[in-house]
Each structure stands twice: as C-alpha cells, then as structure tokens.
Design an enzyme around this catalytic site. Structure first.
Site, mmCIF file in Angstrom:
data_model
loop_
_atom_site.group_PDB
_atom_site.id
_atom_site.type_symbol
_atom_site.label_atom_id
_atom_site.label_comp_id
_atom_site.label_asym_id
_atom_site.label_seq_id
_atom_site.Cartn_x
_atom_site.Cartn_y
_atom_site.Cartn_z
ATOM 1 N N GLU A 135 0.929 -1.330 0.253
ATOM 2 C CA GLU A 135 0.156 -0.251 0.082
ATOM 3 C C GLU A 135 0.833 1.048 -0.341
ATOM 4 O O GLU A 135 0.563 2.407 0.776
ATOM 5 C CB GLU A 135 -0.980 0.253 1.121
ATOM 6 N N GLU A 206 -6.148 -7.882 -0.480
ATOM 7 C CA GLU A 206 -6.964 -8.240 1.059
ATOM 8 C C GLU A 206 -8.145 -8.105 1.175
ATOM 9 O O GLU A 206 -8.529 -6.601 0.946
ATOM 10 C CB GLU A 206 -5.893 -7.397 2.173
#
Length: 776
Positions: A135, A206
């Site tokens: 991320e 995720e």
C-alpha cells in the site's frame, strides 16, 4: 492493512516488505509442483503447472501465533476451502536493529534463503507469489517524484531477482512491467478499476474480514453475509484470487502491537484469536468456496456476458458455447428490497444485497445472504484447576534524582530504541516558602504536555496521577494538583509507549515524550521547567532484573499483597498456577487491573489496558491468550507489571471454547452446497436428492451432550439467545435429541413428517428450524 506494515518497518522512511503466498494443496491434494514450470499468468488467472486456477487464500501470520498452533491452523484453513496461505515476512522480527537494515539488502537476503531452501514453485516448492511493498500509494505523493521513482525501482529490483514466480504490488496502479497491481479493501468487486495492463489477472490481496482494533474501540464487526457477497461479487467479475486479511485473528505477543493496537489482533476473522472456528463466518465462506469451485470450469474458460434483469438485478453468465458448461451469478444490489426475477425461464427469489450462485445456470446452490453453515458462541470458563492465585508483589523503585544528562527531556522513541515501553525523566526544583500559598485548600498544579503516548507522574516519590493519548491523537496534557514543600522537590515522570508508528510518510519525524513541563499556581506565577535539566533512565529496575523470569523472580524480595484496598502504582505481582484441564485454549482475564504487561514463564503475552473503555462501556480487551506451549503441567509463573494502583485478586485463568453450536434453517433455504458435486461436466446431488436440513458438528472431537433449544415453527434470535416464536412443534426437542445426542456430527432434515406428527402448529407460516446444543 496499514497496521501491519509496522511489522516490516523499524527505522526506515520508506516502508518496504515482502509478502509471500504459500499454497497448501496445489492443483489437487496429490499433485506436486513441476520443477522448472513455476507460475505464470494471463489476463484470466495465475497459471500453475500450466493450468489456470481459482485461489482462495487466508492470511495467517507466523509471529501472531506459536509454532505448536501452526499445524491446526493450516489444517482448519484447508478444511475451510483455503488452498493458499499468505504471510508477511516480518522485517522487525528478523532484523530488529538498524545498521544491518536496508531494504534491498533485506529483500535479497530473504529471497536467497527461500531459494536455497528450494521453496519457490519454480523449484518445486510451495511459494506461488511474492509481494514487494505494501500500500505504498498511501505515502507516495508525500515523496513526490522520489516516490514515483521508488515504486519503479522497487518493482524492477524485485523482478531482477528472478525467483520464477510473479511479483505483485497491492493498491499500486503504476506497478512497473510484469509486476501485478492488486486490490485491497472490503468490496474490490466494485472498487477495483482493474489491472494496469491487459495481460494481468485480477487479484485481491486483502479482503478485510473485520478490522484490527485499537484501545478504545468497540468490537470490529463484518458479517458473514457481507464477506460472502464481496467474494462472490469478485469472482463473478473476472477475479481469480481472494486473500482474507485476516483468516486467523492472531495475537500481538510481547511488544509487537503497533501504535495503540490491541494485543488481540483480528479476533473477528473466520478463525478467531484462540484458533477456534468463528461460526457462521468460517462455515459460510467454506460454502462459498465450494460453490465457486463448482463453477470453476466455466469461470476460467468460459466467455462472459452480463444482462441486467431489472434496475437492481444483474446476471453474470460464464459459458462455453456448444457445451453444457455454464455458471451464473444473480446479483440483487438493492440494500433493502428483495426481488423475484425470471432467468432462463425460471423464477428466482433474491434477498436484499445478495448473490445467488448457479453452477449449471439453473440450480441455486448458495445465496450469500442465506446462511446454512452452523453458528457458534464463544465461552470463557474459569479453570477448575487453577483455583485461587496466591499473589506476591514487589514495588518498583521511583528514581528521584538521576544524573542530569540534557537540558530538556529526550525524545522517547530515540531514548528507548524499541527495547522497552518505559523511560524515566527526573528534574528538581528548589522552592522558597514564599513561593507556596499559605492556604491549605490551594495547591500548585503540575502540567506536562506530551507528544505521546502515556505518562505517570510522581512528586517526591509519591504518585500524582497518569494521562494518555489515543490512536487518533497521541499527544496529551497531564495536569494534576501536587503537594510541594519548601526546599528541594523531586519530579519524576515515567514516559510510556504503546507500540511503534504503523503507517505513513516520514515516520522518522514522529516524536513522543514530554515537551513542556511547568508548575502553575505558585505565588510567583507559572514556573517553566521545560529546560530545567533532566536525568533519564531507560526501562524499569524490574525489567533489568528480569523479575518476570523464574530465575529473575528469585532475586527480588516479594511480599504479601494488601488484604484490602489497592496496591501501589508501578508494582510487580507474581503467582504460580497449574496448567488448566483439557486441551482447550487458555486465557487470562484481567478484570480489576488498569494497564501494564503480562508474562507467563518468562514469555511476554502482551500489553493489557483494562481502563481504556470502549463506547460500549467495557474494556476494549479483557481476556488475553496464554499459548499452551508456554505452559508446564505444574507451577507456571505468571508475572504482571501494573502501572497504576490496582489489586490482582480478580485475575482469573480461563479456558476458551466454542462448544455452543447452533443451526438456523428455513423452508425457503436452498439445500446446502455441500450436497452437490461436479464430476467432469456433470453437476448432480451427492445422494439421491438434495434436501434442506440442519447440520451440526462438534469441534475438536467432542460430542453433543445437551440440546439447549429446539424449535420448529417461527423461532427468532441468535446462537446463545434463541427464543420461541408464536408457534412451535411440541416434538421439536425430542426429534433433535433422538438425532443428535451422543454424536459428533448430526443431520436433522427439515421434513414436515418429523415435526408435524400432531398436525401443523401454524399452517400459514413458512417453517424455520432453530437448534442450539452443547458439546463436551
């Protein structure tokens, strides 16, 4: 998620870490990876051993459980339809000190260790994917052009390692070259804009099964229905891999929790913190995986179309022209209204915000909003073996006059260097009698402005009070009235940390600890002590003496705890206990305590913080896992460091189970997906026909001992709290007892002949069967 990135970031400004996806059972349980074939991909999916695959992955982080727990966690994941395991490689676990610590060197070292062990799929091993960075887009803009260059460098550096499996970058639209950009979030089926190149597959790295919690949070919830909807949606829209973050909740043992994050990490995952299956989430997702696997051939090799059946309902169809291979997903996107739609000449009822899966484009084997998997309820049981704990205590010495080493208090992160949560600051003031008020009802006030995270204050060795920040605003002001005397006064401040920063740019510019110290209310006005000269001491005496170990505890002079009232602040408590009965997981309840740390036989099981109350009016986390591997049969040492005045008499050792199991099925429910199979191109029931019914299975080889509740009619409520409705068959309990008592597994068909022997108790009501049993 970002709270986990701290596991790889210790002292770097650019967060970088490696993610591994490890497959449990390759293409099937007996097939090996072919050495040299490795893993490739096309626009539809990863290609393993030359074949496209549907992959259902679960995050199980090895430092968030103990090694003895791993085999059962993996086996339970496999039974839940998981064929891939995801884990981080935790940078701070493997390289805790800076200096042996740059990113490229670390990644290369990890890759070489894995390559030497022949663990990559290209070598015949189980690793099918690797991730570089996590991320990073959340901080990329802060570094401007350097951030853009870094993404390209990191991706190309990883590709250059030639590991023989693809590299991925999550939430990274500018992932370079062959690196696959993937999605993180809760609803990637609708939020993911797609891969950044036409030859890359859609991967969801995720799928957040809940949310990690910080102290002060209520429980994080995400329903089984919502999670199932997101997974079906993803695969209906060309997805080929989903990873549940987390699949096992896990525990932040020791001091590993990130800033203000609870010791319990992702308890609402399909497998909870204690390694127990959370029903119905575990079972419902298992059913989703089964339903999708029944659609596998159509999904991976069929062509797709997406007709809209009405403004709220769409069909997504995968079929191979000229064959019987066809699968369909009927999606009702309306959040409140159900719809009945006609598809291929048949009518289908769709509950609000649900997806029905039809592996043959005719038969509904699962609706995401209709749960047929068993529910359960978690129970904390006071151990019968541990009885009353005989507590002793040692009070931590309060330093009052440490050697002055700096004019101002040193920054707390730098001072502690992640070796401890604690550091002392001491300073002295010399007051003239004329500085103090003659009135006894007017006291001076000590004010300390701190950048975080918490603090205890002492004046002349006496406890003044405490204060703390929060995960959102870590800074705070401690402001307490104090008794000062003419002459020398000693001020002692204990700065405390609750974890390292967990995400964001420029983490080297995060600061903690006292920044402004003053005394208010003196006759001479406010006295600024911010540059008064400070002594500093890292850690506590009890930590240096290792009072939490068996050998270290023998060095101290332990005394009996007070019979009434609370013990003093900064006190070490110890007791001995025998291992609890049975094989169920073990926990300790910390009711009656305030904030501190717990050790079992010298092993830290994490921070506790009972006084941080959630909006629901209770402690954010009350029970703390004790891994069974930390225990001996007899004389286990528990040591508690309590920061504030408290009394340990209410601390209890517990066992944990999910032995309360339930089923809730309706005449409107389809037969369970587990009653269907596909052999070749043929889709058919496992038995003579698929029937609706209740299915119950006790955990860990236990058997059904008691039928607590049974109602065939219109019952309502939830597992652990069912209630009778307006009508119920009088033989409901008898039927279930005859079918289930003494069995590990039982099935109760939803058949009128079983329950309506004396007539229909409510003729105009669609019947529901609710069952609750206890396993032992």
């Amino acid at each position: 998620m970002t709270a986990s990135s701290s596991k790889m970031v210790v002292a770097t400004t650019i967060a970088a870490f490696l993610l591994l996806l490890v497959i449990n059972s390759p293409v099937d349980a007996h097939e090996k990876f072919h050495k040299g074939v490795g893993v490739t991909y096309d626009a539809r999916s990863l290609i393993i051993n030359g074949k496209r695959e549907l992959l259902f992955s679960g995050s199980i982080h090895y430092p968030r459980s103990t090694a003895d727990m791993w085999p059962k966690l993996l086996e339970d994941a496999k039974r839940g339809g998981i064929n891939v395991i995801q884990t981080y490689v935790f940078w701070n676990i493997h390289e805790p000190e800076e200096g042996k610590q740059h990113m490229e060197r670390f990644v290369k070292m990890i890759v070489e260790k894995l390559r030497d062990a022949k663990l990559f799929a290209s070598q015949g091993g189980p690793i099918i994917l690797a991730q570089i960075e996590n991320e990073y887009n959340t901080v990329q803009l802060a570094y401007r052009d350097l951030g853009n260059k870094y993404v390209q460098w990191a991706g190309n550096m990883a590709v250059g390692l030639n590991i023989g499996v693809p590299w991925i970058m999550c939430k990274q639209r500018d992932a370079p070259g062959p690196v696959i950009n993937s999605c993180n979030g809760r609803q990637c089926g609708d939020t993911f804009s797609g891969p950044n190149a036409p030859n890359k597959p859609s991967l969801w790295t995720e799928n957040w099964t809940a949310q990690f919690r910080v102290f002060g949070d209520p429980p994080s919830q995400r329903s089984a229905e919502d999670t199932a909807f997101s997974v079906a949606r993803w695969f209906s829209k060309n997805g080929s891999l989903v990873n549940y973050y987390m699949y096992h909740g896990g525990t932040n043992l020791g001091r590993t929790a990130a800033s203000f994050v609870t010791t319990r990490y992702y308890d609402e995952a399909p497998i909870d913190e204690f390694g127990l299956e959370r029903g119905p989430k575990y079972g419902h997702l298992k059913d989703v995986h089964k339903a999708l696997n029944l659609c596998k051939k159509a999904l991976l090799w069929g062509s797709t179309s997406a007709p809209r059946l009405n403004p709220d309902v769409e069909a997504r169809i995968y079929e191979q022209p000229g064959t019987d291979v066809c699968a369909a997903f009927l999606t009702n996107n309306h959040t409140r209204l159900a719809h009945t739609v006609k598809f291929k000449g048949q009518e289908y009822y769709l509950p609000p915000r649900s997806i029905s899966i039809l592996p043959d484009c005719k038969t509904v084997v699962l609706n995401t909003a209709t749960i047929l998997a068993q529910h359960n309820s978690r129970n904390f049981i006071r151990s019968a073996v541990t009885n009353k704990l005989d507590w002793k205590m040692i009070v931590e010495a309060i330093p009052t006059n440490l050697k002055v080493v700096s004019s101002t208090p040193m920054e707390l992160y730098f001072l502690t260097k992640d070796k401890t949560d604690y550091a002392w600051y001491t300073t002295t003031i010399n007051l003239d009698p004329r500085d103090l008020s003659m009135r006894k009802d007017i006291l001076p006030v000590l004010r300390v402005a701190s950048l975080g995270h918490g603090m205890l204050a002492f004046v002349n060795g006496q406890f003044v009070g405490s204060a703390h920040g929060s995960q959102i605003d870590k800074s705070f002001v401690l402001q307490k009235s104090v008794e000062l005397k003419p002459g020398i006064n000693y001020i002692s401040l204990l700065g405390t940390l609750i974890g390292l920063p967990d995400s964001g740019a420029y983490m080297e510019h995060r600061f903690a600890g006292p920044r402004g110290v003053s005394i208010l209310g003196l006759n001479t006005g406010t006295l600024d002590l911010s540059q008064n000269g400070y002594g500093q001491q890292v850690g506590l005496v009890g930590q240096h003496d290792e009072l939490f170990t068996d050998d270290g505890s023998k060095k101290g002079k332990w005394i009996d705890i007070p019979k009434v009232g609370k013990g003093p602040p900064l006190t070490w408590y110890k007791a001995k206990f025998d291992a609890p009965e049975g094989n169920d997981p073990v926990a300790v309840s910390m009711y009656g305590m305030i904030k501190g740390m717990i050790w079992i036989n010298g092993e830290s099981i994490g921070r506790y913080w009972m006084s941080y109350i959630s909006p629901l009016g209770d402690s954010t986390q009350a029970e703390y896992l004790i891994p069974r591997s930390y225990l001996k049969p007899k004389d286990n040492l528990i040591v508690v460091l309590e920061e504030e005045p408290a009394h340990p008499s209410n601390i209890t050792i517990l066992t944990v189970n999910r032995d309360t199991i339930c089923s809730y099925v309706s005449e409107l429910s389809p037969p369970s997906v587990r009653q269907w199979e596909r052999k070749g191109d043929k889709f058919k029931p496992v038995g003579a026909e698929a029937k609706v019914g209740a299915h119950l299975m006790c955990p860990m080889g236990k058997k059904i001992a008691v039928v607590d509740f049974s109602s065939y009619g219109d019952p309502y409520g939830a597992c652990g709290g069912f209630s009778q409705g307006r009508c119920s068959s009088p033989v409901s309990k008898q039927v279930v007892e005859q079918s289930c008592l003494g069995k590990e597994v039982c099935n109760v068909p939803l058949e009128k002949g079983l329950f309506e022997k004396n007539g229909d108790p409510c003729p105009n009501v669609k019947k529901t069967l609710a069952i609750q049993v206890t396993c032992r």
